[in-house]
Scaffold this motif. Structure first.
Motif, PDB file in Angstrom:
ATOM      1  N   PHE A  90       0.906  -1.194   0.088  1.00  0.00           N
ATOM      2  CA  PHE A  90      -0.020  -0.061  -0.081  1.00  0.00           C
ATOM      3  C   PHE A  90       0.907   1.199   0.002  1.00  0.00           C
ATOM      4  N   THR A  91       0.193   2.300  -0.723  1.00  0.00           N
ATOM      5  CA  THR A  91       0.838   3.373  -0.553  1.00  0.00           C
ATOM      6  C   THR A  91       0.520   4.305   0.502  1.00  0.00           C
ATOM      7  N   VAL A  92       1.182   4.381   1.719  1.00  0.00           N
ATOM      8  CA  VAL A  92       0.854   4.885   3.001  1.00  0.00           C
ATOM      9  C   VAL A  92       1.076   6.533   3.122  1.00  0.00           C
ATOM     10  N   THR A  93      -0.090   7.164   3.241  1.00  0.00           N
ATOM     11  CA  THR A  93       0.382   8.731   3.334  1.00  0.00           C
ATOM     12  C   THR A  93       1.302   9.054   4.683  1.00  0.00           C
ATOM     13  N   PRO A  94       1.631  10.317   4.528  1.00  0.00           N
ATOM     14  CA  PRO A  94       2.667  10.673   5.614  1.00  0.00           C
ATOM     15  C   PRO A  94       1.751  10.726   6.877  1.00  0.00           C
TER      16      PRO A  94
ATOM     17  N   GLU B 175      -7.332  18.412  17.811  1.00  0.00           N
ATOM     18  CA  GLU B 175      -8.381  18.372  18.813  1.00  0.00           C
ATOM     19  C   GLU B 175      -8.465  16.883  19.572  1.00  0.00           C
ATOM     20  N   LEU B 176      -8.226  15.999  18.821  1.00  0.00           N
ATOM     21  CA  LEU B 176      -8.471  14.468  19.294  1.00  0.00           C
ATOM     22  C   LEU B 176      -7.260  13.840  19.908  1.00  0.00           C
ATOM     23  N   LYS B 177      -5.995  14.370  19.823  1.00  0.00           N
ATOM     24  CA  LYS B 177      -4.866  14.093  20.424  1.00  0.00           C
ATOM     25  C   LYS B 177      -4.411  12.622  19.950  1.00  0.00           C
ATOM     26  N   SER B 178      -4.854  12.300  18.541  1.00  0.00           N
ATOM     27  CA  SER B 178      -4.470  10.961  17.776  1.00  0.00           C
ATOM     28  C   SER B 178      -3.742  11.419  16.662  1.00  0.00           C
ATOM     29  N   ALA B 179      -3.068  10.256  16.084  1.00  0.00           N
ATOM     30  CA  ALA B 179      -2.386  10.441  14.610  1.00  0.00           C
ATOM     31  C   ALA B 179      -2.625   9.334  13.870  1.00  0.00           C
ATOM     32  N   ASN B 180      -2.413   9.583  12.474  1.00  0.00           N
ATOM     33  CA  ASN B 180      -2.742   8.640  11.677  1.00  0.00           C
ATOM     34  C   ASN B 180      -1.995   8.463  10.356  1.00  0.00           C
ATOM     35  N   HIS B 181      -1.905   7.397   9.549  1.00  0.00           N
ATOM     36  CA  HIS B 181      -1.646   7.322   8.394  1.00  0.00           C
ATOM     37  C   HIS B 181      -2.820   6.600   7.733  1.00  0.00           C
ATOM     38  N   THR B 182      -2.966   6.932   6.249  1.00  0.00           N
ATOM     39  CA  THR B 182      -4.222   6.598   5.651  1.00  0.00           C
ATOM     40  C   THR B 182      -3.541   5.765   4.238  1.00  0.00           C
ATOM     41  N   LEU B 183      -4.655   4.685   3.927  1.00  0.00           N
ATOM     42  CA  LEU B 183      -4.445   4.319   2.631  1.00  0.00           C
ATOM     43  C   LEU B 183      -5.626   4.568   1.694  1.00  0.00           C
ATOM     44  N   MET B 184      -5.343   5.256   0.754  1.00  0.00           N
ATOM     45  CA  MET B 184      -6.484   6.004  -0.030  1.00  0.00           C
ATOM     46  C   MET B 184      -6.774   5.126  -1.359  1.00  0.00           C
ATOM     47  N   PHE B 185      -8.072   5.061  -1.678  1.00  0.00           N
ATOM     48  CA  PHE B 185      -8.532   4.123  -2.679  1.00  0.00           C
ATOM     49  C   PHE B 185      -9.290   4.975  -3.755  1.00  0.00           C
ATOM     50  N   ARG B 186      -9.246   4.599  -4.950  1.00  0.00           N
ATOM     51  CA  ARG B 186      -9.942   5.452  -6.055  1.00  0.00           C
ATOM     52  C   ARG B 186     -11.624   5.207  -5.784  1.00  0.00           C
ATOM     53  N   ASP B 187     -12.002   4.203  -5.248  1.00  0.00           N
ATOM     54  CA  ASP B 187     -13.507   4.078  -5.014  1.00  0.00           C
ATOM     55  C   ASP B 187     -14.150   5.014  -3.880  1.00  0.00           C
ATOM     56  N   ASP B 188     -13.161   5.995  -3.575  1.00  0.00           N
ATOM     57  CA  ASP B 188     -13.630   6.955  -2.374  1.00  0.00           C
ATOM     58  C   ASP B 188     -13.639   6.473  -1.114  1.00  0.00           C
ATOM     59  N   THR B 189     -13.219   5.148  -0.868  1.00  0.00           N
ATOM     60  CA  THR B 189     -12.804   4.704   0.495  1.00  0.00           C
ATOM     61  C   THR B 189     -11.538   4.777   0.988  1.00  0.00           C
ATOM     62  N   TYR B 190     -11.284   4.227   2.069  1.00  0.00           N
ATOM     63  CA  TYR B 190      -9.719   4.504   2.575  1.00  0.00           C
ATOM     64  C   TYR B 190      -9.838   3.629   3.975  1.00  0.00           C
ATOM     65  N   VAL B 191      -8.535   3.403   4.395  1.00  0.00           N
ATOM     66  CA  VAL B 191      -8.441   2.360   5.562  1.00  0.00           C
ATOM     67  C   VAL B 191      -7.440   3.527   6.438  1.00  0.00           C
ATOM     68  N   GLU B 192      -7.662   3.798   7.596  1.00  0.00           N
ATOM     69  CA  GLU B 192      -6.997   4.593   8.559  1.00  0.00           C
ATOM     70  C   GLU B 192      -6.518   3.801   9.496  1.00  0.00           C
TER      71      GLU B 192
ATOM     72  N   VAL C  79      -7.907  15.050   1.256  1.00  0.00           N
ATOM     73  CA  VAL C  79      -7.655  13.664   1.777  1.00  0.00           C
ATOM     74  C   VAL C  79      -7.486  12.677   0.821  1.00  0.00           C
ATOM     75  N   TRP C  80      -8.089  12.865  -0.399  1.00  0.00           N
ATOM     76  CA  TRP C  80      -8.178  12.029  -1.555  1.00  0.00           C
ATOM     77  C   TRP C  80      -7.005  12.769  -2.474  1.00  0.00           C
ATOM     78  N   ARG C  81      -5.827  12.734  -2.290  1.00  0.00           N
ATOM     79  CA  ARG C  81      -5.006  13.390  -3.098  1.00  0.00           C
ATOM     80  C   ARG C  81      -4.101  12.432  -4.272  1.00  0.00           C
ATOM     81  N   PRO C  82      -4.109  12.889  -5.423  1.00  0.00           N
ATOM     82  CA  PRO C  82      -3.930  12.063  -6.535  1.00  0.00           C
ATOM     83  C   PRO C  82      -2.502  11.277  -6.304  1.00  0.00           C
ATOM     84  N   ASP C  83      -1.540  11.705  -5.573  1.00  0.00           N
ATOM     85  CA  ASP C  83      -0.216  11.236  -5.513  1.00  0.00           C
ATOM     86  C   ASP C  83      -0.425  10.021  -4.347  1.00  0.00           C
ATOM     87  N   SER C  84      -1.591   9.724  -3.792  1.00  0.00           N
ATOM     88  CA  SER C  84      -1.635   8.632  -2.657  1.00  0.00           C
ATOM     89  C   SER C  84      -2.608   7.406  -3.375  1.00  0.00           C
TER      90      SER C  84
END
Length: 290
Positions: free
Chosen positions: A31-35, A41-58, A153-158
């Motif tokens: 997977f291409t993992v975003t930075p 506000e929530l004091k959490s951090a993430n990386h995402t796996l973005m998909f072309r069907d407008d879904t993703y995994v966080e 969120v859905w950046r072309p480079d991801s």
């Protein structure tokens, strides 16, 4: 049609204890993992796996325990894995009353964001979420997610992945009583429960929700340690890929144990931070659970 403006599944939240290790594991899976992003506000951090069907995994980690992230902090005391499901909506705040009227009490909507570094400078990705009472959604936390800045969120480079992933083909839920679990989600999505052999399927609007008992899921994922989790629970996902052979080559390079059969590649939860993951080009339920 959904009773409350839900138009489908938006993303899955995989809660992890070590965000660096999770980033590396999913990178090895192709997977291409975003930075890394930081929810101010929530004091959490993430990386995402973005998909072309407008879904993703966080992939979500806790930076500082706060009431706003208590669900994930408590979840991580027990295990890693799929801790929540986000549903698409055009108006998370307006959905609260219709949800409650339909038997799904929900909390007040919460607005939050995270800075995103872009070529032209930093912008904030902004969201509004409405949490549904988890007592009404068997197996895990479900919330509505409204995107105010989808272009950030859905950046072309991801969107391109070495494993050829194009989207989420199914959300998998393990339950001892698939009928009862699927029935609850059918009411939420305003859709019928479809019997597919020993499994039950609910149409969410885009990504189907698949409910099956552990003995049937065992066929697909053999003796995965996640099956020791109290049920029902959000077990994992099926990822749609454009080229199964390409995906298999990437998984071979990852050195993660992979079960191959019936046109489906299956990876254990031990390799994917507590989530059982399958890859398929043309997802057929009978290929995953005969």
């Amino acid at each position: 049609m959904s009773i409350n403006g839900i138009t489908g599944l938006d993303h899955l939240v995989v809660a992890v204890r070590d965000l660096d290790a999770a980033r590396d594991a999913y990178g090895r899976l192709g997977f291409t993992v975003t930075p890394r992003g930081h929810h101010t506000e929530l004091k959490s951090a993430n990386h995402t796996l973005m998909f072309r069907d407008d879904t993703y995994v966080e992939l979500l980690g806790i930076e500082e325990k706060r009431p706003a992230n208590a669900h994930y902090a408590d979840f991580l005391l027990r295990r890693e894995g799929v801790a929540a499901v986000a549903l698409k909506t055009a108006d998370a705040r307006a959905a609260r009353d219709p949800l409650a009227a339909a038997g799904f009490p929900a909390e007040e909507a919460v607005d939050f964001g995270r800075p995103v570094e872009l070529p032209g400078g930093t912008r904030d990705a902004r969201f509004t979420i409405t949490q549904i009472d988890p007592q009404t959604t068997p197996g895990g936390r479900v919330f509505l997610c409204q995107h105010h800045t989808p272009d950030i969120v859905w950046r072309p480079d991801s969107l391109d992945h070495a494993n050829g992933a194009t989207g989420l083909a199914a959300l998998v839920v393990a339950a001892d009583d698939p009928d009862a679990t699927a029935g609850a989600y059918a009411r939420l999505f305003g859709a019928p429960v479809v019997e597919r052999g020993s499994a039950r399927v609910v149409d969410t609007g885009n990504t189907p929700l698949l409910v099956a008992s552990p003995d049937r899921l065992h066929w697909a994922w053999t003796s995965d340690p996640a099956f020791a989790t109290p049920r029902p629970f959000l077990a994992g996902m099926v990822v749609r890929v454009a080229d199964l052979e390409k995906a298999q080559q990437v998984l071979q390079k990852s050195k993660f144990p992979t079960v191959v059969g019936n046109g489906v590649l299956r990876v254990s939860s031990t390799s994917a931070c507590g989530a059982m993951v399958a890859f398929a080009r043309d997802f057929e339920l009978d290929a995953l659970i005969p």
